[in-house]
Scaffold this motif. Structure first.
Motif, PDB file in Angstrom:
ATOM      1  N   GLU A   1      -3.250   5.145   3.429  1.00  0.00           N
ATOM      2  CA  GLU A   1      -2.238   4.539   2.563  1.00  0.00           C
ATOM      3  C   GLU A   1      -2.825   4.158   1.208  1.00  0.00           C
ATOM      4  O   GLU A   1      -2.173   4.339   0.173  1.00  0.00           O
ATOM      5  N   GLY A   2      -4.049   3.647   1.221  1.00  0.00           N
ATOM      6  CA  GLY A   2      -4.684   3.250  -0.035  1.00  0.00           C
ATOM      7  C   GLY A   2      -4.900   4.429  -0.964  1.00  0.00           C
ATOM      8  O   GLY A   2      -4.553   4.385  -2.156  1.00  0.00           O
TER       9      GLY A   2
ATOM     10  N   MET B   1      -5.076   2.329   6.860  1.00  0.00           N
ATOM     11  CA  MET B   1      -5.226   1.628   5.587  1.00  0.00           C
ATOM     12  C   MET B   1      -5.896   2.526   4.550  1.00  0.00           C
ATOM     13  O   MET B   1      -5.564   2.465   3.361  1.00  0.00           O
TER      14      MET B   1
END
Length: 219
Positions: free
Chosen positions: A16-17, A13
């Motif tokens: 990807e962020g 996460m």
């Protein structure tokens, strides 16, 4: 020119962020991701990024060792350390290993992009509110060998010593030029000579050197 970025973090996460945030910024492109230090080293060799966003605490190989190996390798990639805590015990060691600075993981999109641009341009990411405090705190506790022979300070001219002190205080070339009332190009020349004389990689190592040799002392 587009700044090529490699994101290294064991949390999907987070990768990807940051990838979404940076790809939305002008002049920045995320060219790859890695889940640990070993992958980071391989990706740096394969992709030749300009900046590596490096997490510290990862399995297999942590960001500290990866930073050390990347800096020692045949690459111009700059390492920008990412951490959850502004006084992470490993961050100071990462700076000594050759990282060009660090950011907190809760940095805004603009702070993240600005950090990448600053490091890519060869400047040190030394925000006085955070990084200077970290360097000061850990310079008191450092037990590892110093970055360079303290006697190297004797090779610096009076003006170069003055510039080194101001670098350690977190000032940019423009701010130093304003403080000393000289052209910014003159400061760039001084900085280059300081790095060569002390055998240092960049401004961040110069700042750490200044604290460790007690050229600059905590207030």
């Amino acid at each position: 020119m587009t700044i090529r970025v490699l994101i290294v973090d064991d949390q999907m996460m987070v990768r990807e962020g940051f990838s979404v945030l940076l790809n939305a910024m002008d002049g920045i492109e995320v060219v790859g991701e890695a889940v640990d230090g070993r992958q980071a080293i391989a990706q740096v060799a394969a992709l030749r990024p300009d900046v590596v966003l490096m997490d510290i605490r990862m399995p297999e190989m942590n960001g500290l060792e990866a930073t050390r190996q990347i800096v020692a390798s045949d690459t111009d990639a700059k390492v920008l350390v990412l951490t959850t805590f502004d006084l992470d015990e490993y961050v100071y060691q990462a700076l000594r290993a050759g990282a060009s600075g660090f950011l907190l993981k809760d940095a805004s999109a603009r702070q993240l992009a600005d950090g990448v641009r600053v490091v890519a341009a060869g400047e040190a990411l030394l925000a006085p509110s955070v990084t200077k405090r970290l360097i000061v705190e850990f310079s008191k506790l450092a037990e590892a060998p110093r970055l360079a022979d303290p006697a190297g300070v004797m090779e610096l001219t009076e003006r170069e010593t003055e510039v080194l002190v101001l670098i350690a205080q977190g000032l940019s070339n423009a701010e130093i030029a304003d403080r000393l009332m000289v052209a910014e190009s003159t400061i760039k020349t001084h900085v280059s000579r300081i790095l060569v004389k002390l055998g240092l990689r960049d401004r961040t190592q110069a700042a750490v050197f200044a604290y460790e040799t007690r050229l600059v002392t905590p207030a």
